[in-house]
Write an enzyme that holds these catalytic residues in place. Structure first.
Site, PDB file in Angstrom:
ATOM      1  N   THR A  11       0.843  -1.204   0.000  1.00  0.00           N
ATOM      2  CA  THR A  11       0.000   0.000   0.000  1.00  0.00           C
ATOM      3  C   THR A  11       0.875   1.249   0.000  1.00  0.00           C
ATOM      4  O   THR A  11       0.385   2.359   0.107  1.00  0.00           O
ATOM      5  CB  THR A  11      -0.920   0.013   1.235  1.00  0.00           C
ATOM      6  OG1 THR A  11      -0.127  -0.246   2.394  1.00  0.00           O
ATOM      7  CG2 THR A  11      -1.986  -1.063   1.145  1.00  0.00           C
ATOM      8  N   ASP A  39      -5.799  -8.178  13.846  1.00  0.00           N
ATOM      9  CA  ASP A  39      -6.894  -7.703  12.994  1.00  0.00           C
ATOM     10  C   ASP A  39      -7.163  -8.665  11.831  1.00  0.00           C
ATOM     11  O   ASP A  39      -8.158  -8.538  11.129  1.00  0.00           O
ATOM     12  CB  ASP A  39      -6.573  -6.299  12.442  1.00  0.00           C
ATOM     13  CG  ASP A  39      -5.275  -6.268  11.638  1.00  0.00           C
ATOM     14  OD1 ASP A  39      -4.439  -7.180  11.815  1.00  0.00           O
ATOM     15  OD2 ASP A  39      -5.099  -5.345  10.831  1.00  0.00           O
ATOM     16  N   HIS A  95       6.661  -0.361   6.867  1.00  0.00           N
ATOM     17  CA  HIS A  95       6.909   0.527   8.000  1.00  0.00           C
ATOM     18  C   HIS A  95       7.013  -0.291   9.283  1.00  0.00           C
ATOM     19  O   HIS A  95       6.915  -1.517   9.267  1.00  0.00           O
ATOM     20  CB  HIS A  95       5.840   1.620   8.086  1.00  0.00           C
ATOM     21  CG  HIS A  95       4.437   1.090   8.092  1.00  0.00           C
ATOM     22  ND1 HIS A  95       3.892   0.432   9.176  1.00  0.00           N
ATOM     23  CD2 HIS A  95       3.468   1.091   7.136  1.00  0.00           C
ATOM     24  CE1 HIS A  95       2.646   0.073   8.903  1.00  0.00           C
ATOM     25  NE2 HIS A  95       2.367   0.443   7.677  1.00  0.00           N
ATOM     26  N   LYS A 105     -10.384  -0.804   9.126  1.00  0.00           N
ATOM     27  CA  LYS A 105     -10.191   0.497   8.470  1.00  0.00           C
ATOM     28  C   LYS A 105     -11.563   1.186   8.494  1.00  0.00           C
ATOM     29  O   LYS A 105     -12.591   0.543   8.285  1.00  0.00           O
ATOM     30  CB  LYS A 105      -9.753   0.319   7.005  1.00  0.00           C
ATOM     31  CG  LYS A 105      -8.408  -0.386   6.850  1.00  0.00           C
ATOM     32  CD  LYS A 105      -7.255   0.547   7.175  1.00  0.00           C
ATOM     33  CE  LYS A 105      -5.916  -0.143   7.075  1.00  0.00           C
ATOM     34  NZ  LYS A 105      -5.646  -1.088   8.151  1.00  0.00           N
ATOM     35  N   LYS A 110      -0.886   5.816  19.195  1.00  0.00           N
ATOM     36  CA  LYS A 110      -0.758   4.713  18.248  1.00  0.00           C
ATOM     37  C   LYS A 110       0.700   4.327  18.059  1.00  0.00           C
ATOM     38  O   LYS A 110       1.560   5.187  17.882  1.00  0.00           O
ATOM     39  CB  LYS A 110      -1.369   5.135  16.901  1.00  0.00           C
ATOM     40  CG  LYS A 110      -1.549   3.956  15.966  1.00  0.00           C
ATOM     41  CD  LYS A 110      -2.259   4.345  14.682  1.00  0.00           C
ATOM     42  CE  LYS A 110      -2.282   3.108  13.795  1.00  0.00           C
ATOM     43  NZ  LYS A 110      -2.477   3.358  12.409  1.00  0.00           N
ATOM     44  N   HIS A 138       4.941  -3.227  10.278  1.00  0.00           N
ATOM     45  CA  HIS A 138       5.184  -4.539   9.661  1.00  0.00           C
ATOM     46  C   HIS A 138       6.299  -5.306  10.354  1.00  0.00           C
ATOM     47  O   HIS A 138       6.547  -6.467  10.039  1.00  0.00           O
ATOM     48  CB  HIS A 138       5.597  -4.377   8.185  1.00  0.00           C
ATOM     49  CG  HIS A 138       4.538  -3.776   7.316  1.00  0.00           C
ATOM     50  ND1 HIS A 138       4.664  -2.527   6.740  1.00  0.00           N
ATOM     51  CD2 HIS A 138       3.337  -4.258   6.911  1.00  0.00           C
ATOM     52  CE1 HIS A 138       3.576  -2.265   6.013  1.00  0.00           C
ATOM     53  NE2 HIS A 138       2.766  -3.295   6.109  1.00  0.00           N
ATOM     54  N   LYS A 183       3.977   5.620  15.013  1.00  0.00           N
ATOM     55  CA  LYS A 183       3.959   6.997  14.494  1.00  0.00           C
ATOM     56  C   LYS A 183       4.847   7.848  15.393  1.00  0.00           C
ATOM     57  O   LYS A 183       4.904   7.646  16.588  1.00  0.00           O
ATOM     58  CB  LYS A 183       2.527   7.560  14.543  1.00  0.00           C
ATOM     59  CG  LYS A 183       1.548   6.823  13.620  1.00  0.00           C
ATOM     60  CD  LYS A 183       1.459   7.514  12.281  1.00  0.00           C
ATOM     61  CE  LYS A 183       0.849   6.674  11.202  1.00  0.00           C
ATOM     62  NZ  LYS A 183      -0.512   6.632  11.025  1.00  0.00           N
ATOM     63  N   THR A 184       5.538   8.802  14.777  1.00  0.00           N
ATOM     64  CA  THR A 184       6.276   9.765  15.590  1.00  0.00           C
ATOM     65  C   THR A 184       5.975  11.151  15.023  1.00  0.00           C
ATOM     66  O   THR A 184       6.092  11.357  13.820  1.00  0.00           O
ATOM     67  CB  THR A 184       7.788   9.465  15.632  1.00  0.00           C
ATOM     68  OG1 THR A 184       8.439  10.525  16.309  1.00  0.00           O
ATOM     69  CG2 THR A 184       8.407   9.304  14.262  1.00  0.00           C
ATOM     70  N   GLN A 201      -8.236 -13.660   0.340  1.00  0.00           N
ATOM     71  CA  GLN A 201      -7.181 -14.081   1.269  1.00  0.00           C
ATOM     72  C   GLN A 201      -7.319 -15.569   1.585  1.00  0.00           C
ATOM     73  O   GLN A 201      -6.311 -16.272   1.724  1.00  0.00           O
ATOM     74  CB  GLN A 201      -7.228 -13.238   2.553  1.00  0.00           C
ATOM     75  CG  GLN A 201      -6.021 -13.499   3.460  1.00  0.00           C
ATOM     76  CD  GLN A 201      -5.837 -12.434   4.514  1.00  0.00           C
ATOM     77  OE1 GLN A 201      -6.156 -11.277   4.303  1.00  0.00           O
ATOM     78  NE2 GLN A 201      -5.304 -12.822   5.672  1.00  0.00           N
ATOM     79  N   ARG A 203     -10.335   2.142   0.907  1.00  0.00           N
ATOM     80  CA  ARG A 203      -9.012   2.587   0.486  1.00  0.00           C
ATOM     81  C   ARG A 203      -9.049   3.096  -0.939  1.00  0.00           C
ATOM     82  O   ARG A 203      -9.919   2.734  -1.718  1.00  0.00           O
ATOM     83  CB  ARG A 203      -8.031   1.408   0.524  1.00  0.00           C
ATOM     84  CG  ARG A 203      -7.764   0.887   1.922  1.00  0.00           C
ATOM     85  CD  ARG A 203      -6.787  -0.244   1.829  1.00  0.00           C
ATOM     86  NE  ARG A 203      -6.491  -0.718   3.185  1.00  0.00           N
ATOM     87  CZ  ARG A 203      -5.277  -0.985   3.623  1.00  0.00           C
ATOM     88  NH1 ARG A 203      -4.246  -0.826   2.825  1.00  0.00           N
ATOM     89  NH2 ARG A 203      -5.062  -1.420   4.831  1.00  0.00           N
TER      90      ARG A 203
END
Length: 420
Positions: free
Chosen positions: A42, A196, A47, A84, A231, A50, A234-235, A175, A88
């Site tokens: 995606t 999830d 990131h 989500k 979360k 993962h 994230k920074t 899937q 998307r």
């Protein structure tokens, strides 16, 4: 394959849900099991979200099992609705193909596709989903699932109220078909994923049971939560990427070194290959003196080295120490680029006056000459970490680090970069 492996995964807190735990543990103890995790492209990089699944593949490989990294070239064109809030964006085939390639390159840093005894396998579900005809899909896959079964999945239920397209609703069937395909082509019996993914994974196990009369297994890892409720991954609102071009090794290192005290030991268990005994020893020291930040230092060292290599880790430490001590002069141009990424910068022109007062105004660091003089006199202006209080001072060749940069600091924390 020791029986200790599955126990260790549980001790590290890496097992959230598992189908038929006793049977899976027996299988893992007795033979080399093929297992897979899917990574939908995606973006052009994986990131930090993962990282846990990638390291799980590595853990299994180190224990004699065969990991299959499935790049979702096909499913990536559809979009997984799991947890989500909205649909998307759909991406073009070429975009997804490019992303799939860069994901493969990243994965090969963590799992070994050339190992002599149990090489990892790379697959791309576009290879079978891209060729599949709709009639075949509806007959071979769709007939195995009732709408009630599909609607009962948490990931679908959460979206029914706000709306879910048929495209995303059908995602779990795609899937499930991946699992069937990997069983047929590779003998894959186990699918791993984040918590999830439980609904999608169990759909795959159901399809294996109905179509092949085979028992497949599913195992999910916990969703990573942070003690402060923000979360994970994230920074300052930005994702932490594994690609050093998108998130520099210094920023990456900083992300881990700033881990909350309450999370540090848990993350050592999740994200490092230190043994549980080594982690227990670190925890003991850490509890005795939290201010030493020994757990965060070990965490940042292990994960930065794992993702970016020893040299990048050393460089990140060097930058951090220089910024902390104010000893900026020892930094190279490359280190300054990393350490001051995102800091306001100004390209010094050849005709710019290099008098400090003038330059502070031209570069937009000070609003006026009066303010610039005041700050210099009050000792609030630093050039490359050294205080300058001379109103007539000018920048000289010695102030250009690597002939390229000068770092100006105003007050305690405001940094600016002059580029030559």
């Amino acid at each position: 394959m020791g029986s200790a492996f599955f126990e260790e995964l549980k001790s590290r807190g890496l097992v959230h849900q598992v189908t038929d735990e006793a049977a899976l543990e027996k299988q893992l103890n007795e033979e080399s099991v093929k297992l897979y995790i899917g990574f939908d492209p995606t973006a052009d990089s994986l990131h930090i979200g993962h990282l846990l699944p990638i390291l799980m593949l590595r853990r299994f490989q180190q224990n004699g099992h065969v990991p299959i990294a499935l790049v979702g070239g096909g499913t990536g064109m559809i979009g997984d609705p799991s947890f989500k809030d909205q649909e998307r964006q759909l991406n073009t085939l070429n975009t997804v193909k490019d992303w799939a390639q860069s994901i493969k390159d990243q994965l090969s840093r963590f799992i070994d596709f050339d190992d002599e005894t149990n090489p990892a396998i790379l697959a791309n579900n576009y290879d079978w989903l891209g060729e599949m005809k709709l009639i075949d899909f509806l007959r071979d896959v769709g007939k195995n699932f009732t709408i009630n079964y599909m609607m009962s999945k948490e990931s679908v239920k959460r979206r029914i109220e706000s709306g879910i397209s048929y495209t995303e609703f059908a995602y779990q069937l795609l899937q499930a078909y991946d699992f069937l395909n990997l069983y047929d082509s590779e003998g894959c019996l186990l699918q791993l994923g984040g918590s999830d993914q439980w609904g999608n994974i169990t759909s795959g196990i159901e399809l294996l049971r109905r179509e092949r009369e085979v028992q497949g297994f599913g195992l999910t890892m916990p969703l990573i939560t942070k003690a402060d409720g923000t979360k994970f991954g994230k920074t300052e609102g930005n994702a932490v990427w594994l690609d050093p071009e998108k998130t520099t090794p210094y920023e990456f290192y900083q992300f881990w070194i700033n881990t909350d005290d309450r999370d540090a030991v848990k993350f050592l268990k999740y994200f490092t290959f230190l043994s549980l005994d080594e982690i227990a020893a670190i925890e003991k020291d850490f509890v005795a003196s939290p201010e030493s930040r020994v757990a965060q230092k070990a965490l940042a060292k292990e994960v930065t080295t794992l993702v970016h290599g020893e040299a990048a880790y050393q460089q990140a430490v060097h930058i951090s120490e220089a910024l902390f001590s104010g000893e900026i002069k020892g930094l190279s141009a490359a280190e300054i680029q990393q350490g001051f990424k995102g800091v306001p910068s100004y390209q010094v022109q050849s005709d710019d006056d290099l008098q400090l007062v003038e330059l502070l105004v031209t570069a937009g660091i000070e609003a006026s000459k009066r303010q610039a003089r005041e700050d210099i006199q009050n000792g609030a202006i630093y050039v490359n970490g050294e205080r300058r209080q001379d109103l007539t001072a000018a920048l000289t060749a010695e102030d250009k680090l690597d002939n390229r940069y000068t770092v100006i600091r105003r007050g305690k924390k405001k940094y600016f970069l002059l580029e030559f």
